[in-house]
Design an enzyme around this catalytic site. Structure first.
Site, PDB file in Angstrom:
ATOM      1  N   HIS A 157       0.705  -1.153   0.067  1.00 49.91           N
ATOM      2  CA  HIS A 157       0.041  -0.027  -0.079  1.00 49.91           C
ATOM      3  C   HIS A 157       0.825   1.061  -0.081  1.00 49.91           C
ATOM      4  CE1 HIS A 157      -3.911   2.063   1.769  1.00 49.91           C
ATOM      5  NE2 HIS A 157      -3.108   2.923   1.135  1.00 49.91           N
TER       6      HIS A 157
ATOM      7  N   HIS B 299       1.282   4.834  -2.262  1.00 46.97           N
ATOM      8  CA  HIS B 299       1.282   5.792  -3.531  1.00 46.97           C
ATOM      9  C   HIS B 299       2.373   6.336  -4.047  1.00 46.97           C
ATOM     10  CE1 HIS B 299      -3.183   5.579  -2.336  1.00 46.97           C
ATOM     11  NE2 HIS B 299      -2.819   5.578  -1.335  1.00 46.97           N
TER      12      HIS B 299
ATOM     13  N   HIS C  90      -9.395   1.106  -1.532  1.00 50.51           N
ATOM     14  CA  HIS C  90      -9.243   1.743  -0.329  1.00 50.51           C
ATOM     15  C   HIS C  90     -10.777   1.866   0.285  1.00 50.51           C
ATOM     16  CE1 HIS C  90      -5.547   3.346  -1.486  1.00 50.51           C
ATOM     17  NE2 HIS C  90      -5.308   4.062  -0.611  1.00 50.51           N
TER      18      HIS C  90
ATOM     19  N   GLU D 255     -11.368   3.546   5.708  1.00 49.54           N
ATOM     20  CA  GLU D 255     -10.670   4.220   6.206  1.00 49.54           C
ATOM     21  C   GLU D 255     -11.212   5.704   7.034  1.00 49.54           C
ATOM     22  OE1 GLU D 255      -8.141   6.600   3.297  1.00 49.54           O
ATOM     23  OE2 GLU D 255      -6.357   7.288   4.773  1.00 49.54           O
TER      24      GLU D 255
ATOM     25  N   ASP E  65       1.652   3.961   2.746  1.00 52.19           N
ATOM     26  CA  ASP E  65       0.601   4.749   2.274  1.00 52.19           C
ATOM     27  C   ASP E  65       1.451   5.832   1.268  1.00 52.19           C
ATOM     28  OD1 ASP E  65      -1.676   5.161   1.501  1.00 52.19           O
ATOM     29  OD2 ASP E  65      -2.443   6.018   3.636  1.00 52.19           O
ATOM     30  N   ASP E  66       1.636   7.068   2.097  1.00 57.76           N
ATOM     31  CA  ASP E  66       2.244   8.189   1.488  1.00 57.76           C
ATOM     32  C   ASP E  66       3.558   8.452   2.601  1.00 57.76           C
ATOM     33  OD1 ASP E  66       0.250   8.995  -0.566  1.00 57.76           O
ATOM     34  OD2 ASP E  66      -0.819   8.549   1.047  1.00 57.76           O
TER      35      ASP E  66
END
Ligand code: HPA
Ligand code: ZN
Length: 343
Positions: free
Chosen positions: A16, A18, A196, A199, A277-278
């Protein structure tokens, strides 16, 4: 955050991530200058100071500003290579990478530029570090399904590069069912499907991602825990949840890491993985997420090893590669006298 040697070298998969969320301020400023684009900050410190969010939308507003600096194939390639240069030192053996084509095509950057640039970075990772990868194209859920369908069409010539589709951006008010047709078309085209869900959205969104979009994995999925029968079904069907603790903290999904629901997820028998994630925005890459769960929840090494094992089972790997990576993990655990405790 210092990472223990065990976590640092533990073989693992990132599922996961990005790629646009790995855009560190240093590289962003360099590329911005090269492309003559302007940003709301001019130094690394100013950038980091701007990275304060209280929810997903706050974050997305800043994230899309950063994305605007990426224009050429070289930019996308450098972004991807920089990510792999970092995680080659984090035990990452396989990475499944999201990208947001609509955030680029809407600015006039051709789909092919984005795809070719990222693909060169994936080749670099394989050749330089032996890290395998998959590319997953996300639809922006705040846009209409008709735009997602156009994006899917644009992706079909790149079918050999794009392994699957996902669904990201603003969750509330944009339920999975809005994208039922495009996910059906993606499935018909033989693409893997993830989304997603849960969340910020309710357990119902997770349920619909599974039942309507027929996804093979849920990204995040935290709020699935609010529905015990859904939780039991996810566990029974071994549908993986790609959990991202530092993201959850920074976006206010949890109010402290000490209260992160990872333990409840494990106790419920869910197939969870830990992910970043980020990472450029949330204060850590994959190992800092593993470390945070050890530090704040007391998750022991054997359990982290089980989560790493889950990451290889949950990945879209060729059977031979999966066997190879599981064997590499077994050898690592044997070296650490842990082979019995995690089976
Ligand atoms: N959630 C939803 N959409 C996103 C995210 C995220 O964490 N990162 C990039 N797009
Ligand atoms: Zn995400």
């Amino acid at each position: 955050m210092p990472v223990s040697p065990f976590i640092r070298d533990l073989p693992k998969a990132e599922l996961h991530l990005h790629i646009e969320g790995t855009f560190e301020p240093e590289l962003m400023l360099e590329i911005t200058q090269r492309n003559g684009v302007s940003l709301p900050f001019t130094t690394v410190d100013e950038a980091r100071a701007a990275y304060r969010f209280s929810n997903l939308q706050d974050f997305l507003d800043i994230y899309y500003r950063g994305v605007g600096a990426l224009i050429t194939e070289q930019d996308f390639c450098e972004l991807t290579c920089a990510y792999f240069d970092r995680v080659a030192r984090q035990g990452v053996r396989h990475a499944e990478i999201f990208f947001d084509p609509q955030a680029h095509t809407a600015r006039g950057v051709p789909f092919s530029t984005v795809c070719r640039g990222i693909e060169s970075g994936l080749q670099y990772a394989l050749q330089r570090y032996g890290i395998s990868s998959r590319l997953i194209m996300c639809f922006l859920r705040h846009l209409d399904e008709s735009e997602a369908l156009v994006t899917l069409e644009a992706a079909l010539p790149f079918r050999n590069v794009i392994h699957g589709v996902g669904l990201d951006s603003s969750e509330m008010g944009n339920p999975p069912a809005k994208f039922a047709r495009v996910f059906a078309a993606a499935r018909d085209a033989g693409l893997a499907c993830v989304a997603h869900a849960g969340e910020e959205g309710t357990a119902e969104y997770v349920r619909d991602a599974v039942d309507v979009l027929k996804v093979q994995r849920i990204d995040h999925g935290n709020r699935a825990l609010e529905d015990p029968s859904l939780t039991a079904e996810l566990a029974e069907r071994r549908i993986p949840l790609t959990v991202c603790p530092l993201s959850n903290l920074r976006l206010g999904v949890v109010d402290s890491l000490d209260r992160h629901p990872l333990r409840e997820m494990l106790d419920a028998g869910l197939m969870v993985t830990l992910n970043s994630d980020d990472p450029a925005y949330f204060g850590g890459y994959i190992n800092e997420n593993y470390e945070a769960m050890q530090e704040h929840l007391g998750v022991d090494d054997a359990t982290l090893a089980r989560i790493a094992r889950n990451s290889f089972h949950a990945a879209f790997l060729q059977p031979g590669r999966r066997t190879e990576l599981l064997a590499e993990l077994d050898a690592y655990l044997l070296e650490h006298d842990m082979h019995l405790s995690v089976r």
